[in-house]
Design a protein around this motif. Structure first.
Motif, PDB file in Angstrom:
ATOM      1  N   PRO A  98       0.833  -1.201   0.000  1.00 45.98           N
ATOM      2  CA  PRO A  98       0.000   0.000   0.000  1.00 45.98           C
ATOM      3  C   PRO A  98       0.873   1.259   0.000  1.00 45.98           C
ATOM      4  CG  PRO A  98      -0.757  -1.552   1.668  1.00 45.98           C
ATOM      5  CD  PRO A  98       0.566  -2.061   1.164  1.00 45.98           C
ATOM      6  N   ALA A  99       0.354   2.330  -0.569  1.00 44.64           N
ATOM      7  CA  ALA A  99       1.079   3.599  -0.614  1.00 44.64           C
ATOM      8  C   ALA A  99       1.444   4.077   0.791  1.00 44.64           C
ATOM      9  CB  ALA A  99       0.254   4.650  -1.347  1.00 44.64           C
ATOM     10  N   SER A 100       0.586   3.792   1.760  1.00 44.81           N
ATOM     11  CA  SER A 100       0.873   4.220   3.136  1.00 44.81           C
ATOM     12  C   SER A 100       2.116   3.532   3.692  1.00 44.81           C
ATOM     13  CB  SER A 100      -0.334   3.959   4.043  1.00 44.81           C
ATOM     14  OG  SER A 100      -0.620   2.569   4.097  1.00 44.81           O
ATOM     15  N   VAL A 101       2.357   2.292   3.288  1.00 43.08           N
ATOM     16  CA  VAL A 101       3.552   1.580   3.748  1.00 43.08           C
ATOM     17  C   VAL A 101       4.796   2.207   3.118  1.00 43.08           C
ATOM     18  CG1 VAL A 101       4.765  -0.644   3.832  1.00 43.08           C
ATOM     19  CG2 VAL A 101       2.290  -0.559   4.182  1.00 43.08           C
ATOM     20  N   LYS A 102       4.702   2.561   1.851  1.00 46.39           N
ATOM     21  CA  LYS A 102       5.840   3.228   1.198  1.00 46.39           C
ATOM     22  C   LYS A 102       6.128   4.560   1.884  1.00 46.39           C
ATOM     23  CE  LYS A 102       8.965   3.942  -2.067  1.00 46.39           C
ATOM     24  NZ  LYS A 102       9.718   5.104  -1.625  1.00 46.39           N
ATOM     25  N   ALA A 103       5.092   5.308   2.240  1.00 47.34           N
ATOM     26  CA  ALA A 103       5.294   6.579   2.945  1.00 47.34           C
ATOM     27  C   ALA A 103       5.960   6.336   4.297  1.00 47.34           C
ATOM     28  CB  ALA A 103       3.964   7.311   3.110  1.00 47.34           C
ATOM     29  N   TRP A 104       5.572   5.264   4.994  1.00 48.81           N
ATOM     30  CA  TRP A 104       6.181   4.899   6.277  1.00 48.81           C
ATOM     31  C   TRP A 104       7.651   4.538   6.083  1.00 48.81           C
ATOM     32  CZ3 TRP A 104       7.257  -0.417   7.888  1.00 48.81           C
ATOM     33  CH2 TRP A 104       7.622  -0.537   9.222  1.00 48.81           C
ATOM     34  N   VAL A 105       7.929   3.710   5.070  1.00 42.45           N
ATOM     35  CA  VAL A 105       9.309   3.312   4.778  1.00 42.45           C
ATOM     36  C   VAL A 105      10.171   4.539   4.520  1.00 42.45           C
ATOM     37  CG1 VAL A 105      10.759   2.211   3.004  1.00 42.45           C
ATOM     38  CG2 VAL A 105       8.783   0.979   3.956  1.00 42.45           C
ATOM     39  N   ASP A 106       9.660   5.473   3.721  1.00 46.15           N
ATOM     40  CA  ASP A 106      10.438   6.669   3.394  1.00 46.15           C
ATOM     41  C   ASP A 106      10.768   7.497   4.630  1.00 46.15           C
ATOM     42  OD1 ASP A 106      10.503   5.998   0.724  1.00 46.15           O
ATOM     43  OD2 ASP A 106       8.883   7.351   0.146  1.00 46.15           O
ATOM     44  N   GLN A 107       9.974   7.367   5.676  1.00 45.95           N
ATOM     45  CA  GLN A 107      10.249   8.108   6.913  1.00 45.95           C
ATOM     46  C   GLN A 107      11.400   7.501   7.716  1.00 45.95           C
ATOM     47  OE1 GLN A 107       8.920  11.012   8.071  1.00 45.95           O
ATOM     48  NE2 GLN A 107       7.638  11.236   6.261  1.00 45.95           N
ATOM     49  N   PHE A 108      11.706   6.211   7.522  1.00 45.67           N
ATOM     50  CA  PHE A 108      12.772   5.619   8.338  1.00 45.67           C
ATOM     51  C   PHE A 108      14.024   5.203   7.574  1.00 45.67           C
ATOM     52  CE2 PHE A 108      10.307   1.620   7.640  1.00 45.67           C
ATOM     53  CZ  PHE A 108      11.325   0.753   7.254  1.00 45.67           C
ATOM     54  N   ILE A 109      14.025   5.257   6.268  1.00 44.85           N
ATOM     55  CA  ILE A 109      15.254   4.965   5.521  1.00 44.85           C
ATOM     56  C   ILE A 109      16.098   6.229   5.522  1.00 44.85           C
ATOM     57  CG2 ILE A 109      16.235   4.301   3.297  1.00 44.85           C
ATOM     58  CD1 ILE A 109      14.816   1.995   4.618  1.00 44.85           C
ATOM     59  N   ARG A 110      17.020   6.302   6.465  1.00 42.94           N
ATOM     60  CA  ARG A 110      17.820   7.515   6.652  1.00 42.94           C
ATOM     61  C   ARG A 110      19.294   7.173   6.846  1.00 42.94           C
ATOM     62  NH1 ARG A 110      14.815  10.894  11.211  1.00 42.94           N
ATOM     63  NH2 ARG A 110      16.633  12.229  10.901  1.00 42.94           N
ATOM     64  N   ALA A 111      20.113   7.670   5.925  1.00 44.93           N
ATOM     65  CA  ALA A 111      21.563   7.447   6.014  1.00 44.93           C
ATOM     66  C   ALA A 111      22.091   8.026   7.318  1.00 44.93           C
ATOM     67  CB  ALA A 111      22.268   8.092   4.823  1.00 44.93           C
ATOM     68  N   GLY A 112      22.905   7.229   7.993  1.00 49.65           N
ATOM     69  CA  GLY A 112      23.483   7.654   9.255  1.00 49.65           C
ATOM     70  C   GLY A 112      22.567   7.447  10.447  1.00 49.65           C
ATOM     71  N   VAL A 113      21.325   7.056  10.195  1.00 50.68           N
ATOM     72  CA  VAL A 113      20.351   6.849  11.265  1.00 50.68           C
ATOM     73  C   VAL A 113      19.940   5.375  11.322  1.00 50.68           C
ATOM     74  CG1 VAL A 113      18.068   7.498  12.162  1.00 50.68           C
ATOM     75  CG2 VAL A 113      19.522   9.230  11.064  1.00 50.68           C
ATOM     76  N   THR A 114      19.459   4.840  10.204  1.00 49.65           N
ATOM     77  CA  THR A 114      19.058   3.428  10.164  1.00 49.65           C
ATOM     78  C   THR A 114      19.969   2.589   9.271  1.00 49.65           C
ATOM     79  OG1 THR A 114      17.432   3.910   8.430  1.00 49.65           O
ATOM     80  CG2 THR A 114      16.643   3.861  10.725  1.00 49.65           C
ATOM     81  N   PHE A 115      20.833   3.240   8.519  1.00 46.20           N
ATOM     82  CA  PHE A 115      21.869   2.546   7.755  1.00 46.20           C
ATOM     83  C   PHE A 115      23.020   3.520   7.549  1.00 46.20           C
ATOM     84  CE2 PHE A 115      19.828   4.859   4.386  1.00 46.20           C
ATOM     85  CZ  PHE A 115      20.829   5.124   3.456  1.00 46.20           C
ATOM     86  N   ARG A 116      24.167   2.952   7.201  1.00 48.79           N
ATOM     87  CA  ARG A 116      25.304   3.808   6.885  1.00 48.79           C
ATOM     88  C   ARG A 116      26.061   3.185   5.720  1.00 48.79           C
ATOM     89  NH1 ARG A 116      28.900   2.508  12.208  1.00 48.79           N
ATOM     90  NH2 ARG A 116      29.208   0.321  11.762  1.00 48.79           N
ATOM     91  N   TYR A 117      26.778   4.036   5.020  1.00 49.67           N
ATOM     92  CA  TYR A 117      27.612   3.565   3.929  1.00 49.67           C
ATOM     93  C   TYR A 117      29.001   3.258   4.457  1.00 49.67           C
ATOM     94  CZ  TYR A 117      23.950   5.157   0.776  1.00 49.67           C
ATOM     95  OH  TYR A 117      22.754   5.320   0.131  1.00 49.67           O
ATOM     96  N   THR A 118      29.527   2.112   4.057  1.00 42.05           N
ATOM     97  CA  THR A 118      30.874   1.703   4.433  1.00 42.05           C
ATOM     98  C   THR A 118      31.631   1.345   3.156  1.00 42.05           C
ATOM     99  OG1 THR A 118      30.440  -0.676   4.604  1.00 42.05           O
ATOM    100  CG2 THR A 118      29.921   0.678   6.548  1.00 42.05           C
ATOM    101  N   GLU A 119      32.913   1.077   3.288  1.00 40.98           N
ATOM    102  CA  GLU A 119      33.696   0.656   2.124  1.00 40.98           C
ATOM    103  C   GLU A 119      33.167  -0.644   1.539  1.00 40.98           C
ATOM    104  OE1 GLU A 119      37.872   0.543   2.997  1.00 40.98           O
ATOM    105  OE2 GLU A 119      37.892   2.656   3.623  1.00 40.98           O
ATOM    106  N   ALA A 120      32.536  -1.463   2.361  1.00 40.22           N
ATOM    107  CA  ALA A 120      31.973  -2.735   1.906  1.00 40.22           C
ATOM    108  C   ALA A 120      30.537  -2.588   1.392  1.00 40.22           C
ATOM    109  CB  ALA A 120      32.011  -3.748   3.039  1.00 40.22           C
ATOM    110  N   GLY A 121      30.000  -1.369   1.434  1.00 45.33           N
ATOM    111  CA  GLY A 121      28.625  -1.136   1.000  1.00 45.33           C
ATOM    112  C   GLY A 121      27.750  -0.725   2.169  1.00 45.33           C
ATOM    113  N   PRO A 122      26.442  -0.616   1.944  1.00 39.42           N
ATOM    114  CA  PRO A 122      25.550  -0.183   3.019  1.00 39.42           C
ATOM    115  C   PRO A 122      25.515  -1.194   4.168  1.00 39.42           C
ATOM    116  CG  PRO A 122      24.442  -0.106   0.886  1.00 39.42           C
ATOM    117  CD  PRO A 122      25.732  -0.816   0.685  1.00 39.42           C
ATOM    118  N   GLU A 123      25.375  -0.670   5.385  1.00 40.60           N
ATOM    119  CA  GLU A 123      25.257  -1.506   6.577  1.00 40.60           C
ATOM    120  C   GLU A 123      24.038  -1.058   7.366  1.00 40.60           C
ATOM    121  OE1 GLU A 123      28.245  -0.755   9.517  1.00 40.60           O
ATOM    122  OE2 GLU A 123      27.831  -2.613  10.586  1.00 40.60           O
TER     123      GLU A 123
END
Length: 193
Positions: A98-123
């Motif tokens: 559902p579009a509402s789930v995509k809107a929710w996902v977009d609120q928590f996919i945040r670099a440095g908060v829920t993932f970070r970039y490393t030399e080996a790729g995202p973590e």
């Protein structure tokens, strides 16, 4: 034993929703000390330029207005951090989430908060959590080539570090509603608390 469950509901139906029924059953089965509930019938706002600008401004340099823009996002991230298990009611609409789930996902996919970039790729930065997708569909078979919902959610959850993902499916309800719901109920009974 599960201590904290985050329950996400996203069906547009309040009554007679298969996914809401499944999330009820799963949460009861988990016997958690605390249940945090987020109902996406109240769709989170879509991210926009102001949100993106606030998000990419270093936290110590954000204005009060930028902090306010990110307040809901911060709350959603905190809910995910607090949870041991995330139970997501996931109806499949037009082969996708559902579009509402995509809107929710977009609120928590945040670099440095829920993932970070490393030399080996995202973590992913939300490890050691479990997710259970409570899925319902009219005709889409879970895991089929036209199921773009569960594959997307497993990828997104894995991207932030949640790799223990299981699915309870009441799929293809238009073909065999009784059998599909029965199978889903049996799967719920197999979930370890």
């Amino acid at each position: 034993m599960t201590k904290t469950v985050l329950r996400i509901d996203s069906s547009v139906r309040k009554d007679e929703s298969v996914t809401r029924d499944l999330t009820n059953r799963i949460v009861a089965r988990l016997n958690a000390d605390e249940v945090i509930t987020r109902d996406l019938i109240e769709t989170p706002p879509l991210v926009d330029e102001a949100w993106a600008t606030a998000n990419f401004t270093p936290a110590d340099k954000r204005t009060d207005a930028q902090k306010e823009i990110l307040a809901l996002s911060d709350t959603i991230v905190d809910e995910l951090r607090a949870a041991d298990t995330i139970v997501i009611g996931l109806p499949i609409y037009n082969f996708m989430i559902p579009a509402s789930v995509k809107a929710w996902v977009d609120q928590f996919i945040r670099a440095g908060v829920t993932f970070r970039y490393t030399e080996a790729g995202p973590e992913g930065l939300l490890p050691n959590k479990r997710a259970i997708l409570a899925v319902a569909s009219g005709g889409t078979g879970v895991g089929s080539e036209i199921d773009h919902a569960t594959t997307y959610m497993k990828f997104i959850l894995g991207f932030v570090g949640i790799t223990d993902v299981s699915i309870v499916a009441a799929d293809q309800l238009a073909i065999d509603a009784e059998g599909s719901v029965k199978n889903a109920y049996e799967a719920v009974e197999q979930i370890a608390a």
